[in-house]
Write a protein that holds these residues in place. Structure first.
Motif, mmCIF file in Angstrom:
data_model
loop_
_atom_site.group_PDB
_atom_site.id
_atom_site.type_symbol
_atom_site.label_atom_id
_atom_site.label_comp_id
_atom_site.label_asym_id
_atom_site.label_seq_id
_atom_site.Cartn_x
_atom_site.Cartn_y
_atom_site.Cartn_z
ATOM 1 N N PHE A 142 12.087 -33.648 33.780
ATOM 2 C CA PHE A 142 10.921 -33.458 32.922
ATOM 3 C C PHE A 142 9.979 -32.481 33.626
ATOM 4 O O PHE A 142 8.949 -32.847 34.177
ATOM 5 N N GLY A 187 5.208 -30.561 30.529
ATOM 6 C CA GLY A 187 4.606 -31.587 29.694
ATOM 7 C C GLY A 187 4.140 -32.776 30.513
ATOM 8 O O GLY A 187 3.813 -32.659 31.695
ATOM 9 N N GLU A 188 4.156 -33.950 29.907
ATOM 10 C CA GLU A 188 3.623 -35.140 30.561
ATOM 11 C C GLU A 188 4.510 -35.582 31.720
ATOM 12 O O GLU A 188 5.736 -35.468 31.681
ATOM 13 N N LEU A 228 5.741 -41.798 31.038
ATOM 14 C CA LEU A 228 6.457 -42.019 29.789
ATOM 15 C C LEU A 228 6.864 -43.482 29.676
ATOM 16 O O LEU A 228 7.266 -44.114 30.657
ATOM 17 N N ASP A 270 8.027 -43.264 23.740
ATOM 18 C CA ASP A 270 8.431 -41.892 24.059
ATOM 19 C C ASP A 270 9.952 -41.713 24.042
ATOM 20 O O ASP A 270 10.483 -40.791 24.655
ATOM 21 N N HIS A 308 11.539 -38.222 22.917
ATOM 22 C CA HIS A 308 11.313 -37.170 23.913
ATOM 23 C C HIS A 308 12.231 -37.368 25.119
ATOM 24 O O HIS A 308 12.840 -36.419 25.624
ATOM 25 N N ASP A 315 15.901 -36.497 24.075
ATOM 26 C CA ASP A 315 16.119 -35.048 23.954
ATOM 27 C C ASP A 315 16.230 -34.394 25.323
ATOM 28 O O ASP A 315 17.081 -33.534 25.556
ATOM 29 N N THR A 316 15.400 -34.831 26.260
ATOM 30 C CA THR A 316 15.400 -34.242 27.597
ATOM 31 C C THR A 316 16.650 -34.613 28.386
ATOM 32 O O THR A 316 17.276 -33.762 29.024
ATOM 33 N N THR A 364 17.044 -44.584 18.289
ATOM 34 C CA THR A 364 16.647 -43.275 18.822
ATOM 35 C C THR A 364 17.838 -42.334 18.873
ATOM 36 O O THR A 364 17.722 -41.142 18.559
#
Length: 219
Positions: free
Chosen positions: A148, A151-152, A157, A162, A165, A168-169, A190
């Motif tokens: 990651f 972003g955050e 997270l 989350d 997200h 996807d990562t 998800t």
């Protein structure tokens, strides 16, 4: 590994009579334990065999504490078993740099030595006994935080808020252990949502998502 060991691995993989893919892998993983303890495992105690079973599921290597947790042994007992197995030629260890959180750290990883002796032993040791289902995770494991990069901060997270997200990562990223963790631990809802998104609607990732969803939906 030696040419003879490579040939033996190839024969084992082809022994199912199935072509490459998840069905052949499932057939190999579902194979039961072999004959009674003998041959290369003679003289090894139950703890040694449990350690071998644990390392069989972590071919990339694992720290001694992780092996101990997988086996249900104390850390000191697991280390004694690892040293005995190293002396017997079944395992090896090396100091390596691994990512933990956002910083690298040095760790000693233990792994199987893929030799003729180990291949003879694997059918006899079987697999780790199934454990109780783990509770759903709430955070991303520190070893995957470095993925990651924008972003955050990954440490902030939280699941399930989350989850998309994170999926996807990790599933779309370059780290295979991270992808496996996400396919195995993130909510099935998800995974279905990610499957419908552009970039995951066709190709190899779509196949991986379909397989994970089907497997986990069947319990």
């Amino acid at each position: 590994m030696s040419a003879s060991t490579r040939r033996r691995i190839l024969r084992t993989v082809e022994s199912t009579g199935l072509g490459p893919g998840t069905e052949r892998l499932a057939a190999l993983l579902a194979a039961g334990p072999g004959p009674a303890l003998s041959g290369p495992l003679t003289g090894l105690a139950d703890g040694h065999r449990r350690v071998l079973r644990a390392l069989r599921t972590r071919l990339a290597g694992a720290a001694a504490d992780r092996v101990a947790a997988d086996c249900g042994l104390s850390a000191s007992h697991a280390r004694r078993c690892l040293r005995r197995l190293r002396d017997a030629g079944f395992v090896e260890s090396s100091q390596e740099t691994v990512m933990w959180g956002y910083a690298p750290r040095r760790a000693r990883l233990w792994r199987l030595v893929m030799s003729e002796q180990t291949l003879d032993a694997l059918p006899q040791i079987g697999w780790l006994a199934p454990t109780e289902p783990e509770s759903p995770p709430e955070t991303v494991p520190p070893e995957f935080w470095y993925l990651f990069w924008s972003g955050e901060c990954a440490s902030r997270l939280r699941l399930p808020d989350d989850a998309l997200h994170i999926a996807d990562t990790l599933i779309g990223g370059p780290d295979e252990p991270a992808r496996i963790w996400a396919l195995d631990r993130l909510p099935v809802s998800t995974l279905r949502q990610l499957r419908s998104m552009r970039g995951y609607d066709a190709g190899r990732l779509a196949e991986r998502l379909d397989t994970a969803i089907k497997h986990r939906s069947c319990g």
